[in-house]
Design a protein around this motif. Structure first.
Motif, mmCIF file in Angstrom:
data_model
loop_
_atom_site.group_PDB
_atom_site.id
_atom_site.type_symbol
_atom_site.label_atom_id
_atom_site.label_comp_id
_atom_site.label_asym_id
_atom_site.label_seq_id
_atom_site.Cartn_x
_atom_site.Cartn_y
_atom_site.Cartn_z
ATOM 1 N N LEU A 1 -0.899 30.312 23.886
ATOM 2 C CA LEU A 1 -0.483 29.588 24.918
ATOM 3 C C LEU A 1 -0.986 30.404 26.101
ATOM 4 N N GLY B 1 1.868 34.021 22.690
ATOM 5 C CA GLY B 1 2.218 33.859 24.105
ATOM 6 C C GLY B 1 2.245 35.229 25.025
ATOM 7 N N ALA C 1 -5.772 35.326 24.925
ATOM 8 C CA ALA C 1 -5.614 33.932 24.380
ATOM 9 C C ALA C 1 -7.085 33.289 24.339
ATOM 10 N N GLY D 1 2.176 31.618 29.129
ATOM 11 C CA GLY D 1 2.402 31.743 27.564
ATOM 12 C C GLY D 1 3.498 32.453 27.497
#
Length: 184
Positions: A117, A18, A163, A26
């Protein structure tokens, strides 16, 4: 990139990432988990691809911008990667280099599955419906698992930054995983 490892003996199958991005979704989710669960700092990660600044903490003490890898003690333990920034340079090579080093680091701790995330910008569409979670994964079985839990699937688009690259490059190295994107 410089990695300062504080704990070498821990291992887990899963990495949850995250980092700051769209809506900081995230990053906020990772910080919440770390706040609520017992964890151990495993490593500090410094990169020449992070912003050229320092963070001033309480009492005026400064430190370099960093990411941190934590081990979360749970029934099924996992690692969490979070921090102040993603690479911010103008060259895609910086993201690829950073991502490859992260994958090498976590492979050394036994990680096999990656879960990132992130946020997904829905623009004005967000006003017409209740926000949900969108999933994209490295294989159909993982996507199906999250759909059964209520996640939506988009049939197009892109996942930018760490991500997406962690999953894309990770798949080339045998990692499985998914990106869970909170609509914002």
């Amino acid at each position: 990139m410089r990695v300062v490892v504080h704990e070498r003996s821990l291992s887990a199958k899963y990495l949850l990432t995250g980092l700051p991005g769209i809506g900081r979704v995230g990053h906020v989710a990772a910080a919440y988990l770390l706040n609520k669960m017992e964890n151990t700092l495993v490593a500090d990660i410094y990169s020449e691809y992070f912003p050229q600044q320092v963070v001033i903490e309480k009492g005026g003490v400064l430190r370099l911008v960093r990411n941190q890898l934590y081990y979360v003690k749970a029934e099924e333990p996992f690692f969490v990667l979070t921090g102040d920034s993603q690479p911010v340079g103008t060259s895609p090579a910086e993201f690829y280099s950073y991502t490859q080093r992260i994958l090498e680091l976590v492979k050394g701790f036994g990680v096999e599955e990656l879960y990132t995330l992130a946020g997904i910008d829905r623009g004005v569409r967000r006003l017409a419906s209740r926000p949900g979670v969108v999933v994209a994964g490295t294989d159909e079985e993982i996507v199906r698992r999250f759909r059964e839990l209520g996640a939506k699937v988009d049939d197009g688009g892109a996942i930018t930054g760490a991500a997406g690259l962690l999953l894309g490059m990770g798949a080339l190295d045998g990692f499985r995983g998914a990106c869970l994107m909170g609509e914002t």
